[in-house]
Write a protein that holds these residues in place. Structure first.
Motif, PDB file in Angstrom:
ATOM      1  N   ILE A 104     -51.754  75.003   9.696  1.00 33.58           N
ATOM      2  CA  ILE A 104     -50.821  74.597  10.759  1.00 33.58           C
ATOM      3  C   ILE A 104     -50.627  75.742  11.754  1.00 33.58           C
ATOM      4  O   ILE A 104     -50.615  75.527  12.969  1.00 33.58           O
ATOM      5  CB  ILE A 104     -49.476  74.133  10.159  1.00 33.58           C
ATOM      6  N   GLU A 105     -50.503  76.972  11.241  1.00 37.00           N
ATOM      7  CA  GLU A 105     -50.373  78.138  12.118  1.00 37.00           C
ATOM      8  C   GLU A 105     -51.622  78.315  12.977  1.00 37.00           C
ATOM      9  O   GLU A 105     -51.529  78.611  14.162  1.00 37.00           O
ATOM     10  CB  GLU A 105     -50.113  79.409  11.303  1.00 37.00           C
ATOM     11  N   PHE A 106     -52.787  78.115  12.373  1.00 36.14           N
ATOM     12  CA  PHE A 106     -54.050  78.208  13.103  1.00 36.14           C
ATOM     13  C   PHE A 106     -54.082  77.168  14.224  1.00 36.14           C
ATOM     14  O   PHE A 106     -54.430  77.475  15.367  1.00 36.14           O
ATOM     15  CB  PHE A 106     -55.219  78.003  12.125  1.00 36.14           C
ATOM     16  N   GLN A 107     -53.696  75.953  13.909  1.00 30.67           N
ATOM     17  CA  GLN A 107     -53.674  74.876  14.900  1.00 30.67           C
ATOM     18  C   GLN A 107     -52.675  75.205  16.021  1.00 30.67           C
ATOM     19  O   GLN A 107     -52.969  75.015  17.198  1.00 30.67           O
ATOM     20  CB  GLN A 107     -53.304  73.552  14.239  1.00 30.67           C
ATOM     21  N   LYS A 108     -51.511  75.727  15.643  1.00 29.87           N
ATOM     22  CA  LYS A 108     -50.492  76.078  16.637  1.00 29.87           C
ATOM     23  C   LYS A 108     -51.008  77.159  17.584  1.00 29.87           C
ATOM     24  O   LYS A 108     -50.815  77.075  18.792  1.00 29.87           O
ATOM     25  CB  LYS A 108     -49.221  76.558  15.936  1.00 29.87           C
ATOM     26  N   LYS A 109     -51.698  78.158  17.034  1.00 28.77           N
ATOM     27  CA  LYS A 109     -52.248  79.229  17.873  1.00 28.77           C
ATOM     28  C   LYS A 109     -53.299  78.695  18.835  1.00 28.77           C
ATOM     29  O   LYS A 109     -53.342  79.097  19.999  1.00 28.77           O
ATOM     30  CB  LYS A 109     -52.830  80.340  17.011  1.00 28.77           C
ATOM     31  N   LEU A 110     -54.137  77.773  18.371  1.00 30.41           N
ATOM     32  CA  LEU A 110     -55.124  77.162  19.257  1.00 30.41           C
ATOM     33  C   LEU A 110     -54.437  76.404  20.398  1.00 30.41           C
ATOM     34  O   LEU A 110     -54.859  76.483  21.549  1.00 30.41           O
ATOM     35  CB  LEU A 110     -56.042  76.210  18.489  1.00 30.41           C
ATOM     36  N   GLN A 111     -53.370  75.673  20.065  1.00 29.77           N
ATOM     37  CA  GLN A 111     -52.637  74.934  21.093  1.00 29.77           C
ATOM     38  C   GLN A 111     -51.989  75.884  22.087  1.00 29.77           C
ATOM     39  O   GLN A 111     -52.002  75.632  23.287  1.00 29.77           O
ATOM     40  CB  GLN A 111     -51.596  74.023  20.446  1.00 29.77           C
ATOM     41  N   GLU A 112     -51.418  76.984  21.591  1.00 30.82           N
ATOM     42  CA  GLU A 112     -50.794  77.964  22.485  1.00 30.82           C
ATOM     43  C   GLU A 112     -51.834  78.588  23.410  1.00 30.82           C
ATOM     44  O   GLU A 112     -51.576  78.789  24.600  1.00 30.82           O
ATOM     45  CB  GLU A 112     -50.087  79.046  21.672  1.00 30.82           C
ATOM     46  N   GLN A 113     -53.007  78.889  22.867  1.00 32.21           N
ATOM     47  CA  GLN A 113     -54.067  79.461  23.687  1.00 32.21           C
ATOM     48  C   GLN A 113     -54.534  78.468  24.746  1.00 32.21           C
ATOM     49  O   GLN A 113     -54.772  78.851  25.893  1.00 32.21           O
ATOM     50  CB  GLN A 113     -55.246  79.896  22.810  1.00 32.21           C
ATOM     51  N   SER A 114     -54.638  77.195  24.365  1.00 31.29           N
ATOM     52  CA  SER A 114     -55.073  76.201  25.357  1.00 31.29           C
ATOM     53  C   SER A 114     -54.009  76.029  26.431  1.00 31.29           C
ATOM     54  O   SER A 114     -54.333  75.838  27.603  1.00 31.29           O
ATOM     55  CB  SER A 114     -55.408  74.859  24.695  1.00 31.29           C
ATOM     56  N   GLN A 115     -52.725  76.129  26.056  1.00 23.52           N
ATOM     57  CA  GLN A 115     -51.665  76.042  27.054  1.00 23.52           C
ATOM     58  C   GLN A 115     -51.698  77.232  27.995  1.00 23.52           C
ATOM     59  O   GLN A 115     -51.483  77.091  29.191  1.00 23.52           O
ATOM     60  CB  GLN A 115     -50.286  75.953  26.377  1.00 23.52           C
ATOM     61  N   SER A 116     -51.991  78.421  27.456  1.00 22.51           N
ATOM     62  CA  SER A 116     -52.044  79.590  28.322  1.00 22.51           C
ATOM     63  C   SER A 116     -53.238  79.518  29.270  1.00 22.51           C
ATOM     64  O   SER A 116     -53.176  80.008  30.386  1.00 22.51           O
ATOM     65  CB  SER A 116     -52.082  80.878  27.500  1.00 22.51           C
ATOM     66  N   LEU A 117     -54.319  78.881  28.825  1.00 20.28           N
ATOM     67  CA  LEU A 117     -55.490  78.722  29.688  1.00 20.28           C
ATOM     68  C   LEU A 117     -55.315  77.619  30.723  1.00 20.28           C
ATOM     69  O   LEU A 117     -55.694  77.768  31.876  1.00 20.28           O
ATOM     70  CB  LEU A 117     -56.741  78.422  28.849  1.00 20.28           C
ATOM     71  N   TYR A 118     -54.751  76.491  30.288  1.00 14.89           N
ATOM     72  CA  TYR A 118     -54.681  75.314  31.156  1.00 14.89           C
ATOM     73  C   TYR A 118     -53.283  75.009  31.668  1.00 14.89           C
ATOM     74  O   TYR A 118     -53.096  74.039  32.384  1.00 14.89           O
ATOM     75  CB  TYR A 118     -55.232  74.088  30.418  1.00 14.89           C
ATOM     76  N   GLY A 119     -52.300  75.807  31.272  1.00  8.18           N
ATOM     77  CA  GLY A 119     -50.931  75.582  31.727  1.00  8.18           C
ATOM     78  C   GLY A 119     -50.243  74.498  30.919  1.00  8.18           C
ATOM     79  O   GLY A 119     -50.816  73.880  30.030  1.00  8.18           O
ATOM     80  N   GLU A 120     -48.974  74.317  31.258  1.00  7.60           N
ATOM     81  CA  GLU A 120     -48.202  73.279  30.584  1.00  7.60           C
ATOM     82  C   GLU A 120     -48.776  71.921  30.945  1.00  7.60           C
ATOM     83  O   GLU A 120     -49.121  71.640  32.078  1.00  7.60           O
ATOM     84  CB  GLU A 120     -46.718  73.338  31.004  1.00  7.60           C
ATOM     85  N   SER A 121     -48.884  71.061  29.956  1.00  6.75           N
ATOM     86  CA  SER A 121     -49.391  69.716  30.204  1.00  6.75           C
ATOM     87  C   SER A 121     -48.696  68.737  29.274  1.00  6.75           C
ATOM     88  O   SER A 121     -48.022  69.124  28.339  1.00  6.75           O
ATOM     89  CB  SER A 121     -50.904  69.670  30.006  1.00  6.75           C
ATOM     90  N   SER A 122     -48.909  67.499  29.541  1.00  7.04           N
ATOM     91  CA  SER A 122     -48.258  66.476  28.723  1.00  7.04           C
ATOM     92  C   SER A 122     -48.841  66.500  27.319  1.00  7.04           C
ATOM     93  O   SER A 122     -49.940  67.001  27.083  1.00  7.04           O
ATOM     94  CB  SER A 122     -48.459  65.094  29.346  1.00  7.04           C
ATOM     95  N   SER A 123     -48.109  65.924  26.381  1.00  5.79           N
ATOM     96  CA  SER A 123     -48.583  65.909  24.997  1.00  5.79           C
ATOM     97  C   SER A 123     -49.860  65.090  24.873  1.00  5.79           C
ATOM     98  O   SER A 123     -50.723  65.405  24.063  1.00  5.79           O
ATOM     99  CB  SER A 123     -47.502  65.370  24.065  1.00  5.79           C
ATOM    100  N   GLN A 124     -50.008  64.041  25.703  1.00  6.56           N
ATOM    101  CA  GLN A 124     -51.231  63.240  25.663  1.00  6.56           C
ATOM    102  C   GLN A 124     -52.420  64.089  26.108  1.00  6.56           C
ATOM    103  O   GLN A 124     -53.483  64.048  25.506  1.00  6.56           O
ATOM    104  CB  GLN A 124     -51.106  61.996  26.545  1.00  6.56           C
ATOM    105  N   MET A 125     -52.226  64.885  27.152  1.00  7.93           N
ATOM    106  CA  MET A 125     -53.307  65.743  27.634  1.00  7.93           C
ATOM    107  C   MET A 125     -53.652  66.791  26.577  1.00  7.93           C
ATOM    108  O   MET A 125     -54.823  67.074  26.338  1.00  7.93           O
ATOM    109  CB  MET A 125     -52.922  66.407  28.948  1.00  7.93           C
ATOM    110  N   GLN A 126     -52.633  67.354  25.923  1.00  6.85           N
ATOM    111  CA  GLN A 126     -52.880  68.316  24.855  1.00  6.85           C
ATOM    112  C   GLN A 126     -53.666  67.666  23.728  1.00  6.85           C
ATOM    113  O   GLN A 126     -54.597  68.255  23.190  1.00  6.85           O
ATOM    114  CB  GLN A 126     -51.566  68.874  24.318  1.00  6.85           C
TER     115      GLN A 126
END
Length: 190
Positions: A104-126
Motif C-alpha cells: 500500500i505504501e509503494f502504491q501511495k508513493k507511485l500515486q504521489e509521484q504521478s501527482q507531482s509529475l502531472y499535477g492534481e487531477s480527478s480520482s478518475q484520471m488518477q
C-alpha cells in the motif's frame, strides 16, 4: 480531537444488517463501501452481541473472489489453510499484514509521484493513469513483485529455520532424566 466510536452495525437472525448510524438496513455491498471509504465499524450479532466483523469481511472477500478475477489462487488458499493450527500461524498473519502495508505504501508513493509529475487531477484520471502505468509496466511490475515475493518466501523460511534451531537448542539444553540428554558411560551404567 477525540477518536470517534466505530460505527455499529447489527446482524439480525434473519441475516439482515442494520446500520445504527443511519437507522436503516444495509447490504454487504454497503459494508464494502464503508471499507472502501475507510470508515471504522464493528458488526455485532444482535442476539448475542458477539463481534462478527471478521466474518462479514470474509463474506465480502468471498463474494469478490466469486464475482470477478480472483485475487487469491487456489494454491495460495490451500497454503493459507495449511497454516491454521501450525506453530507459524501467528507469524504468517503478521507477515501478510506487514507485506500488504508495504505494498500500500509503494502504491501511495507511485500515486504521489504521478501527482507531482502531472499535477492534481480527478480520482478518475488518477485511476486511468494507474491503469495505463500498470499496462505499460505490467511485466516489469510482475518481475519486481515475483522477486519481492521470492525474497519474502526466503525470509519466512529463514525465520522457520531459526525457530527450529532455537527450539532444538532450548530443549537439548534442558536435562530431563531418562530422555535423550543423559549419556551412558562406557561400561553401560548411567
Amino acid at each position: 480531537m477525540p477518536e470517534q466510536q466505530p460505527r455499529l452495525i447489527k446482524k439480525y437472525p434473519n441475516r439482515r444488517l442494520y446500520d445504527t448510524k443511519t437507522s436503516a438496513y444495509i447490504t454487504l455491498s454497503d459494508v464494502k463501501d464503508l471499507v472502501l471509504a475507510r470508515e471504522h465499524f464493528n458488526v455485532l450479532d444482535a442476539k448475542t452481541s458477539e463481534d462478527i466483523t471478521r466474518s462479514i469481511l470474509l463474506q465480502i472477500i468471498l463474494e469478490e473472489e466469486a464475482a470477478g478475477i480472483p485475487l487469491f489462487t487456489t494454491e495460495l488458499l490451500a497454503q493459507m489453510i495449511r497454516f491454521y493450527g501450525h506453530a507459524m500461524q501467528g507469524m504468517l498473519g503478521k507477515y501478510l499484514e506487514t507485506n500488504i502495508k508495504s505494498f500500500i505504501e509503494f502504491q501511495k508513493k507511485l500515486q504521489e509521484q504521478s501527482q507531482s509529475l502531472y499535477g492534481e487531477s480527478s480520482s478518475q484520471m488518477q485511476s486511468d493513469m494507474w491503469s495505463q502505468f500498470m499496462n505499460f509496466q505490467g511485466p516489469a511490475m510482475q518481475t519486481m513483485m515475483a522477486t519481492y515475493m521470492e525474497q519474502s518466501r526466503k525470509m519466512l523460511h529463514q525465520m522457520q529455520d531459526q525457530l527450529k534451531t532455537q527450539t532444538r537448542t532450548l530443549f537439548t539444553s534442558i536435562q530431563i532424566p531418562g530422555f535423550g540428554g543423559d549419556k551412558p558411560t562406557k561400561d553401560g551404567d548411567q
